[in-house]
Scaffold this motif. Structure first.
Motif, mmCIF file in Angstrom:
data_model
loop_
_atom_site.group_PDB
_atom_site.id
_atom_site.type_symbol
_atom_site.label_atom_id
_atom_site.label_comp_id
_atom_site.label_asym_id
_atom_site.label_seq_id
_atom_site.Cartn_x
_atom_site.Cartn_y
_atom_site.Cartn_z
ATOM 1 N N PRO A 151 5.643 20.731 -9.524
ATOM 2 C CA PRO A 151 5.802 19.267 -8.927
ATOM 3 C C PRO A 151 4.938 18.830 -8.414
ATOM 4 C CG PRO A 151 6.517 21.484 -7.396
ATOM 5 C CD PRO A 151 5.981 21.899 -8.773
ATOM 6 N N GLY A 152 4.893 17.273 -8.403
ATOM 7 C CA GLY A 152 3.818 16.605 -7.921
ATOM 8 C C GLY A 152 4.356 15.451 -7.198
ATOM 9 N N HIS A 153 4.238 15.736 -5.755
ATOM 10 C CA HIS A 153 4.960 14.950 -4.824
ATOM 11 C C HIS A 153 3.813 13.766 -4.286
ATOM 12 C CE1 HIS A 153 8.431 17.299 -4.250
ATOM 13 N NE2 HIS A 153 7.421 18.447 -4.502
ATOM 14 N N PRO A 154 3.992 12.414 -4.740
ATOM 15 C CA PRO A 154 3.120 11.428 -4.401
ATOM 16 C C PRO A 154 3.354 11.228 -2.752
ATOM 17 C CG PRO A 154 5.072 10.425 -5.646
ATOM 18 C CD PRO A 154 4.900 11.945 -5.718
ATOM 19 N N SER A 155 2.498 10.805 -2.262
ATOM 20 C CA SER A 155 2.694 10.890 -0.742
ATOM 21 C C SER A 155 2.093 9.400 -0.263
ATOM 22 C CB SER A 155 1.864 11.682 0.136
ATOM 23 O OG SER A 155 0.585 11.905 -0.287
ATOM 24 N N GLN A 156 1.024 8.747 -0.893
ATOM 25 C CA GLN A 156 0.401 7.604 -0.731
ATOM 26 C C GLN A 156 -0.476 7.021 -1.895
ATOM 27 O OE1 GLN A 156 -2.738 8.306 2.445
ATOM 28 N NE2 GLN A 156 -3.294 6.113 2.523
ATOM 29 N N VAL A 157 -0.273 5.592 -1.904
ATOM 30 C CA VAL A 157 -1.067 5.153 -2.604
ATOM 31 C C VAL A 157 -2.668 4.589 -2.579
ATOM 32 C CG1 VAL A 157 -0.223 2.586 -2.071
ATOM 33 C CG2 VAL A 157 -1.226 2.969 -4.495
ATOM 34 N N LEU A 158 -3.308 4.835 -3.404
ATOM 35 C CA LEU A 158 -4.743 4.756 -3.015
ATOM 36 C C LEU A 158 -5.269 3.100 -3.475
ATOM 37 C CD1 LEU A 158 -6.129 8.021 -4.272
ATOM 38 C CD2 LEU A 158 -5.518 7.564 -1.926
ATOM 39 N N LEU A 159 -5.865 2.551 -2.520
ATOM 40 C CA LEU A 159 -6.096 0.878 -2.763
ATOM 41 C C LEU A 159 -7.609 0.757 -2.396
ATOM 42 C CD1 LEU A 159 -3.101 -0.699 -1.039
ATOM 43 C CD2 LEU A 159 -3.519 -0.518 -3.512
ATOM 44 N N GLU A 160 -8.268 -0.003 -2.904
ATOM 45 C CA GLU A 160 -9.657 -0.322 -2.875
ATOM 46 C C GLU A 160 -9.959 -1.972 -3.135
ATOM 47 O OE1 GLU A 160 -14.336 0.538 -4.712
ATOM 48 O OE2 GLU A 160 -12.711 2.355 -4.459
ATOM 49 N N GLN A 161 -10.086 -2.721 -2.206
ATOM 50 C CA GLN A 161 -10.015 -4.252 -2.360
ATOM 51 C C GLN A 161 -8.855 -4.609 -2.820
ATOM 52 O OE1 GLN A 161 -13.872 -4.824 -4.385
ATOM 53 N NE2 GLN A 161 -15.141 -4.560 -2.584
ATOM 54 N N SER A 162 -7.900 -4.262 -2.520
ATOM 55 C CA SER A 162 -6.445 -4.724 -2.909
ATOM 56 C C SER A 162 -6.131 -4.269 -4.294
ATOM 57 C CB SER A 162 -6.416 -6.059 -2.687
ATOM 58 O OG SER A 162 -6.346 -6.699 -1.367
ATOM 59 N N ARG A 163 -6.958 -3.437 -4.907
ATOM 60 C CA ARG A 163 -6.665 -2.873 -6.502
ATOM 61 C C ARG A 163 -5.919 -1.516 -6.190
ATOM 62 N NH1 ARG A 163 -7.506 -4.288 -11.705
ATOM 63 N NH2 ARG A 163 -7.664 -2.251 -13.109
ATOM 64 N N VAL A 164 -4.761 -1.213 -6.966
ATOM 65 C CA VAL A 164 -4.457 0.299 -7.223
ATOM 66 C C VAL A 164 -5.504 1.126 -7.829
ATOM 67 C CG1 VAL A 164 -2.675 1.574 -7.632
ATOM 68 C CG2 VAL A 164 -2.051 -0.422 -6.769
ATOM 69 N N GLN A 165 -5.885 2.192 -7.027
ATOM 70 C CA GLN A 165 -6.827 2.827 -7.651
ATOM 71 C C GLN A 165 -6.463 4.385 -7.930
ATOM 72 O OE1 GLN A 165 -9.946 2.169 -8.533
ATOM 73 N NE2 GLN A 165 -10.676 0.332 -7.677
ATOM 74 N N GLY A 166 -5.226 4.688 -7.546
ATOM 75 C CA GLY A 166 -4.634 5.919 -7.612
ATOM 76 C C GLY A 166 -3.652 6.507 -6.732
ATOM 77 N N VAL A 167 -3.355 7.914 -6.769
ATOM 78 C CA VAL A 167 -2.407 8.343 -5.955
ATOM 79 C C VAL A 167 -2.610 9.735 -5.338
ATOM 80 C CG1 VAL A 167 -0.085 9.361 -6.185
ATOM 81 C CG2 VAL A 167 -0.366 7.480 -7.534
ATOM 82 N N GLN A 168 -2.169 9.707 -3.905
ATOM 83 C CA GLN A 168 -2.369 11.044 -3.226
ATOM 84 C C GLN A 168 -1.257 11.854 -3.416
ATOM 85 O OE1 GLN A 168 -4.996 11.646 -0.869
ATOM 86 N NE2 GLN A 168 -4.085 13.749 -0.542
ATOM 87 N N ALA A 169 -1.377 12.963 -3.884
ATOM 88 C CA ALA A 169 -0.344 13.857 -4.186
ATOM 89 C C ALA A 169 -0.677 15.255 -4.214
ATOM 90 C CB ALA A 169 0.268 13.464 -5.515
ATOM 91 N N ASN A 170 -0.119 16.378 -3.610
ATOM 92 C CA ASN A 170 -0.141 17.537 -3.376
ATOM 93 C C ASN A 170 -1.482 17.739 -2.994
ATOM 94 O OD1 ASN A 170 2.201 17.707 -4.595
ATOM 95 N ND2 ASN A 170 1.625 18.972 -6.304
ATOM 96 N N ALA A 171 -2.106 17.001 -1.698
ATOM 97 C CA ALA A 171 -3.375 17.277 -1.240
ATOM 98 C C ALA A 171 -4.497 16.840 -2.211
ATOM 99 C CB ALA A 171 -3.481 18.513 -0.407
ATOM 100 N N THR A 172 -4.293 16.194 -3.195
ATOM 101 C CA THR A 172 -5.175 15.754 -4.208
ATOM 102 C C THR A 172 -4.997 14.458 -4.277
ATOM 103 O OG1 THR A 172 -5.059 17.903 -5.497
ATOM 104 C CG2 THR A 172 -6.236 16.243 -6.503
ATOM 105 N N GLN A 173 -6.463 13.665 -4.617
ATOM 106 C CA GLN A 173 -6.367 12.478 -5.054
ATOM 107 C C GLN A 173 -6.479 12.265 -6.595
ATOM 108 O OE1 GLN A 173 -9.707 10.508 -2.652
ATOM 109 N NE2 GLN A 173 -8.395 10.045 -0.856
ATOM 110 N N TRP A 174 -5.654 11.568 -7.078
ATOM 111 C CA TRP A 174 -5.589 11.457 -8.605
ATOM 112 C C TRP A 174 -6.094 9.876 -8.778
ATOM 113 C CZ3 TRP A 174 -4.753 15.934 -10.816
ATOM 114 C CH2 TRP A 174 -4.092 17.095 -10.194
ATOM 115 N N THR A 175 -6.976 9.792 -9.368
ATOM 116 C CA THR A 175 -7.576 8.340 -9.634
ATOM 117 C C THR A 175 -7.615 8.012 -11.093
ATOM 118 O OG1 THR A 175 -9.648 8.886 -9.656
ATOM 119 C CG2 THR A 175 -8.879 8.416 -7.321
ATOM 120 N N GLY A 176 -7.352 6.448 -11.331
ATOM 121 C CA GLY A 176 -7.356 6.389 -12.648
ATOM 122 C C GLY A 176 -7.740 4.910 -12.682
#
Length: 334
Positions: A119-144
């Motif tokens: 299971p991968g539980h997303p908890s927060q969206v990662l933003l940089e200068q209003s652009r979506v950069q990734g997802v915080q899930a399971n204490a890991t930052q998954w960026t793309g």
């Protein structure tokens, strides 16, 4: 931190189609799915049009029940609605348990090199200068480079970004379940109108029936299961899903795409939810490939994707309204 080309949130048909198609194009993909499989979902009856889409994704449906059409008990005498009118060619749909279809899609993604977190539980969206950069899930930052929301009616990213919905109906809840039976006649299967709304019964194996039921009004008492199935033994519990007609007002933006029910929802009577999920995932994947090869054209590509989603939803809403007007007890909210 783990970096990929594409981060997909949700492992249903839309999410898996996005991940598979991106992987087929050589992109590095991570897919986050919060639920452990197997899991139940409505959508056991598949239109024949799903076959070429699955073939493009490398999926072959074998050893599943095929059907040339279904019975409709709606606006007059019962009639058999065939997929094909040609005697020379039988165009047949599929009756396949969703637990098997979802698992097969997920395994194909894994085979193509998609990194599965389950299971991968997303908890927060990662933003940089209003652009979506990734997802915080399971204490890991998954960026793309892009994040794809395929979380269905949960619409995780839409809620994170507070994107408004365009609504076409009041709140609608479809209830669905399974029961044991090996004797129910074909004419007792299919789509049935009744005073509260409608129900659908399909055989997915020799001994198992799947049913879905929708009431047009949620504030009046109605049967929890179809009356014809009440004498039968239920398998598991009755489940429900929010199937209100709605369209997210922004289905693609800076660094993200919404696919499947996270982008738009209609109730199961529209009859092609799985096809729409697969199509939207594949369209979003193609759009991502275009954006990566043409960075300055990202807004143009995303506008085209949004227009495709909007046009398809508006067309389907008109068709569904027309069908519901022919119901012997049409809903007042039409």
């Amino acid at each position: 931190m783990s970096h990929f080309d594409v981060v997909v949130v949700g492992g249903g048909p839309a999410g898996c189609a996005t991940a598979i198609h991106c992987a087929q194009k050589g992109l590095r993909v991570v897919l986050l799915e919060k639920a452990r499989f197997p899991r139940d979902r409505p959508g056991e009856t598949l239109h024949p049009g799903v076959e070429p889409l699955l073939r493009q994704l490398g999926i072959t449906l074998q050893d599943h029940r095929r059907h040339p059409g279904h019975w409709v008990h709606w606006d007059g005498p019962s009639r058999f609605q065939a997929f094909s009118t040609s005697r020379d060619e039988q165009w047949k749909g599929f009756q396949i348990p969703r637990v098997l279809l979802d698992q097969q899609l997920l395994e194909q993604a894994r085979t193509l090199g998609v990194h599965i977190v389950q299971p991968g539980h997303p908890s927060q969206v990662l933003l940089e200068q209003s652009r979506v950069q990734g997802v915080q899930a399971n204490a890991t930052q998954w960026t793309g480079q892009f994040v794809v929301d395929a979380t269905g009616h949960h619409a995780w990213l839409q809620r994170q970004l507070q994107i408004p919905w365009r609504r076409f109906s009041p709140r609608l809840v479809a209830r669905y379940g399974y029961c044991e039976d090996s004797s129910l006649q074909d004419k007792k299967l299919g789509l049935f109108a009744h005073p509260d709304g409608w129900h659908w019964i399909a055989r997915i194996s020799q001994t198992c029936l799947h049913w879905t039921q929708l009431a047009f009004a949620q504030d009046v008492p109605h049967r929890l299961t179809p009356e014809a199935l009440e004498p039968l033994r239920m398998i598991g519990r009755v489940r429900g899903a929010d199937v209100s007609w709605r369209l997210c007002r922004t289905t693609a933006g800076s660094g993200y795409f919404l696919v499947g029910d996270a982008a738009a929802t209609l109730d199961p009577c529209a009859s092609h939810g799985v096809i729409k999920a697969l199509l939207s995932g594949m369209q979003a994947a193609s759009a991502i490939v275009d954006c990566l090869s043409w960075p300055t054209g990202e807004k143009t590509v995303q506008a085209a994707y949004q227009a495709w989603v909007q046009t398809a939803v508006e067309r389907d809403v008109l068709a569904l309204r027309s069908f519901y007007r022919a119901h012997p007890y049409p809903p007042a909210w039409l």
